[in-house]
Write an enzyme that holds these catalytic residues in place. Sequence first.
Site, PDB file in Angstrom:
ATOM      1  N   ASP A 186       0.867  -1.278  -0.177  1.00  0.00           N
ATOM      2  CA  ASP A 186       0.053  -0.041   0.096  1.00  0.00           C
ATOM      3  C   ASP A 186       0.821   1.076   0.133  1.00  0.00           C
ATOM      4  OD1 ASP A 186      -2.488   1.419   0.113  1.00  0.00           O
ATOM      5  OD2 ASP A 186      -2.028   1.881   2.275  1.00  0.00           O
ATOM      6  N   GLU A 270      -1.344  -0.853  -6.166  1.00  0.00           N
ATOM      7  CA  GLU A 270      -2.108  -0.219  -6.825  1.00  0.00           C
ATOM      8  C   GLU A 270      -1.787   0.675  -8.072  1.00  0.00           C
ATOM      9  OE1 GLU A 270      -5.704   1.214  -3.758  1.00  0.00           O
ATOM     10  OE2 GLU A 270      -3.494   1.784  -3.077  1.00  0.00           O
ATOM     11  N   ASP A 351      -2.986   1.474   7.073  1.00  0.00           N
ATOM     12  CA  ASP A 351      -2.215   1.067   5.896  1.00  0.00           C
ATOM     13  C   ASP A 351      -1.978  -0.554   5.853  1.00  0.00           C
ATOM     14  OD1 ASP A 351      -1.905   3.676   5.188  1.00  0.00           O
ATOM     15  OD2 ASP A 351       0.024   3.948   6.359  1.00  0.00           O
TER      16      ASP A 351
END
Length: 369
Positions: A186, A270, A351
């Site tokens: 992340d 991501e 997170d």
Amino acid sequence: MANKAYQFRLYPTKEQEQLLAKTFGCVRFVYNKMLEERIQMYEKFKDDKEALKKQTFPTPAKYKKEFPWLKEVDSLALANAQLNLQKAFQNFFSGRAGFPKFKNRKAKQSYTTNVVNGNIKLSDGYIKLPKLKWVKFKQHREIPAHHIIKACTITKTKTGKYYISILTEYEHQPVSKEVQTVVGLDFSMNTLYVDSEGKRANYPRFYRQALEKLTREQRVLSRRRKGSNRWHKQRLKVAKLHEKISNQRKDFLHKESHKLAKLYDCVVIEDLNMKGMSQALHFGQSVHDNGWGMFSSFLQYKLEEQGKKLIKIDKWFPSSKTCSCCGQVRESLSLSERTFRCECGFESDRDVNAAINIKHEGMKRLAIA
């Protein structure tokens, strides 16, 4: 076949530096002349895109009669300027980039030349280059014997250093490795990333560390008379600071991506729009400081070399709002909330929770969940 580039520091003589400066200038000149003609074509045929695409590009040879000094530099460097312009227009027509712009003297000083009939050779700390002949360079690592040199890109930095990037081609067919270990990452503004196991990259934030000194030196530069000796000395100080920050960042990202590529068979991240994030959230300095885009590029090629995988999940996936325990999605979650709490009783660092969700989504893609 696969490609790999090796970068080394060049140490040209004064005469070679002059020829390099001339080559940089000629490449820029030819690029701008060809772009000027191409713009005229574009204005003429812009309403008929098919006719525009059929128009041929002018070649560097066209200008050599009118500008004979172009013959003094490497012709392959000029030919590559033409290829770069063609690629710029291809990207424009496909919607991947904006309209090509003219290059000015402040632009990056570099040119690319290709191997033709053994015109580029390596020998005992020297490299033979077209027109330049033998140039001294620091070969800190060996290029494997089965790697075939295809092209070289010579670059001059703002601090006056010269580098050569040697592009090689070699037989490489990585065997896809069976995925056994997976990790989710992340993005974190402060630490670069937090992984699904709770570990943080602890990025030192090199730009922030040097910001006070950089601000001080840039303030001194702004007071100097532009073009004076004192201005040039101070400009060099500022450029060296920027170069040091860049090198520190690149070194950290290389080591961190190497460590992850060695430990895991698959890394899930991501697919973030960092430019949009920096503008929308006003985190410009922080986003550009940690270099997430560069990090993901390093990670991708390091994993691919070993037959491993990098999975990018959709940026709209609600990794932060989803409970990694029960799967329930919260309606809202402010940036100030650093602890994720769910109605099911699950509580975790925000997170870490997001990284676990990213990992789970990646595992679904792999169909091993």
